[in-house]
Write a protein that holds these residues in place. Sequence first.
Motif, PDB file in Angstrom:
ATOM      1  N   SER A 179      -9.960 -59.253 120.847  1.00  0.00           N
ATOM      2  CA  SER A 179     -10.328 -58.287 119.813  1.00  0.00           C
ATOM      3  C   SER A 179     -10.695 -56.917 120.418  1.00  0.00           C
ATOM      4  O   SER A 179     -10.552 -55.902 119.751  1.00  0.00           O
ATOM      5  CB  SER A 179     -11.465 -58.811 118.947  1.00  0.00           C
ATOM      6  N   ASP A 224     -13.651 -63.037 129.661  1.00  0.00           N
ATOM      7  CA  ASP A 224     -14.720 -62.793 128.682  1.00  0.00           C
ATOM      8  C   ASP A 224     -15.231 -64.136 128.173  1.00  0.00           C
ATOM      9  O   ASP A 224     -14.620 -65.177 128.447  1.00  0.00           O
ATOM     10  CB  ASP A 224     -14.238 -61.893 127.524  1.00  0.00           C
ATOM     11  N   ARG A 243     -12.425 -66.841 128.068  1.00  0.00           N
ATOM     12  CA  ARG A 243     -11.049 -66.591 128.513  1.00  0.00           C
ATOM     13  C   ARG A 243     -11.028 -66.770 130.020  1.00  0.00           C
ATOM     14  O   ARG A 243     -11.814 -66.123 130.731  1.00  0.00           O
ATOM     15  CB  ARG A 243     -10.570 -65.186 128.128  1.00  0.00           C
TER      16      ARG A 243
HETATM   17  N1  UDP Z   1     -15.265 -66.310 121.067  1.00  0.00           N
HETATM   18  C1  UDP Z   1     -15.784 -67.521 120.654  1.00  0.00           C
HETATM   19  N2  UDP Z   1     -16.062 -67.706 119.332  1.00  0.00           N
HETATM   20  C2  UDP Z   1     -15.849 -66.751 118.401  1.00  0.00           C
HETATM   21  C3  UDP Z   1     -15.321 -65.510 118.828  1.00  0.00           C
HETATM   22  C4  UDP Z   1     -15.030 -65.316 120.162  1.00  0.00           C
HETATM   23  O1  UDP Z   1     -15.998 -68.410 121.475  1.00  0.00           O
HETATM   24  O2  UDP Z   1     -16.145 -66.980 117.215  1.00  0.00           O
HETATM   25  C5  UDP Z   1     -14.958 -66.081 122.492  1.00  0.00           C
HETATM   26  C6  UDP Z   1     -13.461 -66.057 122.777  1.00  0.00           C
HETATM   27  O3  UDP Z   1     -13.000 -67.326 123.172  1.00  0.00           O
HETATM   28  C7  UDP Z   1     -13.358 -65.065 123.916  1.00  0.00           C
HETATM   29  C8  UDP Z   1     -14.545 -64.116 123.715  1.00  0.00           C
HETATM   30  O4  UDP Z   1     -15.446 -64.811 122.873  1.00  0.00           O
HETATM   31  O5  UDP Z   1     -13.540 -65.728 125.151  1.00  0.00           O
HETATM   32  C9  UDP Z   1     -14.155 -62.794 123.107  1.00  0.00           C
HETATM   33  O6  UDP Z   1     -13.419 -63.027 121.926  1.00  0.00           O
HETATM   34  P1  UDP Z   1     -12.793 -61.809 121.095  1.00  0.00           P
HETATM   35  O7  UDP Z   1     -13.882 -60.962 120.575  1.00  0.00           O
HETATM   36  O8  UDP Z   1     -11.759 -61.137 121.922  1.00  0.00           O
HETATM   37  O9  UDP Z   1     -12.201 -62.475 119.799  1.00  0.00           O
HETATM   38  P2  UDP Z   1     -10.911 -63.299 119.476  1.00  0.00           P
HETATM   39  O10 UDP Z   1      -9.792 -62.830 120.333  1.00  0.00           O
HETATM   40  O11 UDP Z   1     -11.328 -64.709 119.695  1.00  0.00           O
HETATM   41  O12 UDP Z   1     -10.715 -62.958 118.027  1.00  0.00           O
END
Ligand code: UDP
Length: 238
Positions: free
Chosen positions: A100, A175, A200
């Motif tokens: 995101s 992350d 990740r």
């Molecule tokens: N993540 C999670 N639960 C959530 C949202 C994110 O465990 O509800 C983790 C996700 O696996 C990644 C990190 O947090 O390792 C960042 O996620 P991101 O904000 O990029 O969101 P996404 O791509 O999951 O929408």
Amino acid sequence: MKKCEMLYEGKAKKVYATEDENLVIVDYKDDATAFNGEKKGTIAGKGVVNNVMSNHMFQLLEKQGVPTHFVEQLSERETVVKKVQIVPLEVIIRNISAGSFAKRYGVEEGIVFSQPTIEFSYKNDELGDPLINSYHALALGLATQEEIDKIKEMSFKINEVMKKYFDTLNVILVDFKLEFGKTADGTVVLADEISPDTCRLWDKDTKEKLDKDRFRRDMGGVEEAYQEMFRRLLGETL
Ligand code: UDP
Ligand code: ADP
């Protein structure tokens, strides 16, 4: 320690009461969801990997002085943890752009940051876990200033410990998401899980994804990725 009534069934885990009011049993499922529950599926063996990996990471963090909810692993899918009042914040630490972050700011994945970032989401499924800042968290009464400061300090420390450890497994920590809770006496501890569902993880040499992005993005090799992380952590296969 045995399970009493089920207190909560979430997307990836069930939580059971025990005879001790300060302890609960977490039972990890193979169910997988993404995009706020829109995409659903099963990842065979995921519950075992996530349970064992979380416990492995929590014990490593405890040794490094980070308090966690971990008490005792009961079986390959079940663990006794301290019952906490979850602080309704998802804390996300990033070392490299992805997901995101890349989408929101229009940048490619894989930019290595000069220092890690932290962000908070309000843990609220109905609202789709909106991004908030710490002033919003205070305004909404989700945590006190002291708790937020503690959570930030603990999160960056956890990142340093995890980054170093994954490096020894030839894995890059891109992350991850953390949740914190308060025990009966008000102590803030790390709760929930640390697993390929919540981190990740990229292979250091090939940059191959060893996490839930394989499920989110229909890349195939999902089960294999979870098993590979298990093997690197424990040096054995399931
Ligand atoms: N993540 C999670 N639960 C959530 C949202 C994110 O465990 O509800 C983790 C996700 O696996 C990644 C990190 O947090 O390792 C960042 O996620 P991101 O904000 O990029 O969101 P996404 O791509 O999951 O929408
Ligand atoms: P979700 O609620 O997002 O679907 P899960 O399926 O992982 O997530 O459900 C587990 C629930 O248990 C989560 O809401 C999590 O915040 C909560 N939880 C994690 N650790 C503890 C703990 N030690 N005590 C009480 N609740 C916990």
